[in-house]
Enzyme design. Sequence first.
Site, short mmCIF file in Angstrom:
data_model
loop_
_atom_site.label_atom_id
_atom_site.label_comp_id
_atom_site.label_asym_id
_atom_site.label_seq_id
_atom_site.Cartn_x
_atom_site.Cartn_y
_atom_site.Cartn_z
CG ASP A 170 -0.48 5.36 -19.71
OD1 ASP A 170 -1.50 5.84 -19.18
OD2 ASP A 170 -0.28 4.13 -19.79
CE LYS A 195 -6.41 -0.31 -15.38
NZ LYS A 195 -5.05 -0.06 -15.84
C1 PLP Z 1 -4.20 -0.63 -16.82
C2 PLP Z 1 -3.18 0.23 -17.48
C3 PLP Z 1 -2.88 0.06 -18.84
C4 PLP Z 1 -3.51 -1.03 -19.67
O1 PLP Z 1 -4.88 -0.80 -19.88
P1 PLP Z 1 -6.00 -1.95 -20.07
O2 PLP Z 1 -7.25 -1.17 -20.18
O3 PLP Z 1 -5.93 -2.85 -18.88
O4 PLP Z 1 -5.65 -2.68 -21.33
C5 PLP Z 1 -1.95 0.92 -19.40
N1 PLP Z 1 -1.34 1.89 -18.68
C6 PLP Z 1 -1.61 2.07 -17.36
C7 PLP Z 1 -0.92 3.16 -16.62
C8 PLP Z 1 -2.53 1.25 -16.72
O5 PLP Z 1 -2.78 1.42 -15.42
#
Ligand code: PLP
Length: 391
Positions: A170, A195
């Site tokens: 991720d 983000k």
């Molecule tokens: C926000 C986030 C997610 C989930 O993503 P969404 O776009 O809110 O569904 C997954 N991993 C991390 C590290 C995040 O900050």
Amino acid sequence: MHQETKLAQIGKSRCRTTGAISCPVYYSTAYEHPALGQSTGFDYTRTANPTRVVLEEAIADLEGGDRGFACSSGMAAIQTLMGLFSRGDHLIVSLDLYGGTYRLFEEVLTRYGLSFSYVDLRDLEAIRKAACPETRGIFIESPTNPLMRVTDIQAVCELATAQGWLSIVDNTFMTPYFQQPLELGADLVVHSATKYLGGHNDVLAGLIVSRGTELSEKVFALHNSIGAVLGPQDAWLLMRGMKTLALRMEKHQENALALTQFLREHPAVEDVFYPTRDPLDRKVQEAQARGYGGMLSFRLKDSSLVPELLASLKLISFAESLGGVESLITYPSTQTHADIPEAIRHRVGVCDKLLRLSVGIENLGDLIDDLSGALKQASIQTSLYSKEERV
Ligand SMILES: *Cc1c(COP(=O)(O)O)cnc(C)c1O
């Protein structure tokens, strides 16, 4: 070409007829076939959409992968990838994981027969100990959220590959501007593009990048079968945000570095978490990434300061997200990590004195003024309050 050039040029000249600089938005869900057995490359929008494809090719290029896939959210992207696993499979996962990912794994996917072990991935021996004959994958967040611990992605992916496990990173916090996990040996990268990639707190999206033809075909089949794909308007909005990613990341980081310094010296603050905090983390981070990012957390000396601090901030918003141009502050124990049981939360250090700051691109002096004013106000109010109580 460099990342900032690729980013600025996303979607340019994709429409040969008009020469449009900004990629056109194709709302059409259906596409006419030139003749029987022929296709323009587009048939039905879930399978492929001309706007979404431009975004998918851009993220694949930025991450150095073979294929990109745009999903309706970060969670949709992670759920799509979990389709690569089958009933009975076991995964090893970062210990202080994003709360929503933890919830998906524990509340949804365990019901489908998957199981997960949460391990501090800085410890290769702990990974070996957590492994079992059913282990098929490893899911890495680095730096972790909210404690900014750094995993040696290359070492963990090497171990995973040797065992025949799929490795997924991720890369939300770093973005491909700072870190490219596929080049460190990962099989798959996933993003909450909501983000930093989107960057303006106005689009929900997820992205996947895969390495290798066979794996890419499998992810394509899942993306199309599950159907949690990104709509064309949101794909355009995301590309529009991504064009300025390089400039934004540099500014986020510049402000974050200065704020860690300010907070470390503040008498009300007990500890500050950033990838530079621990010398070993810092060394790994500098070897595998081109920066540290714009996220930091800090632990106050006293949890009773939290409510007044949050109430006294005027510029920084108390809101649950990260990666946008506006600075946001989060209280992980009741917000992003609320679904993680208290015992686990405390074990990994997500306590009720911890606050997480997504540092925006505002003027540094204004951010420091806001934080120092609110910390001062909180200290005054809290000491008055406790005196009254004693009386
Ligand atoms: C926000 C986030 C997610 C989930 O993503 P969404 O776009 O809110 O569904 C997954 N991993 C991390 C590290 C995040 O900050």
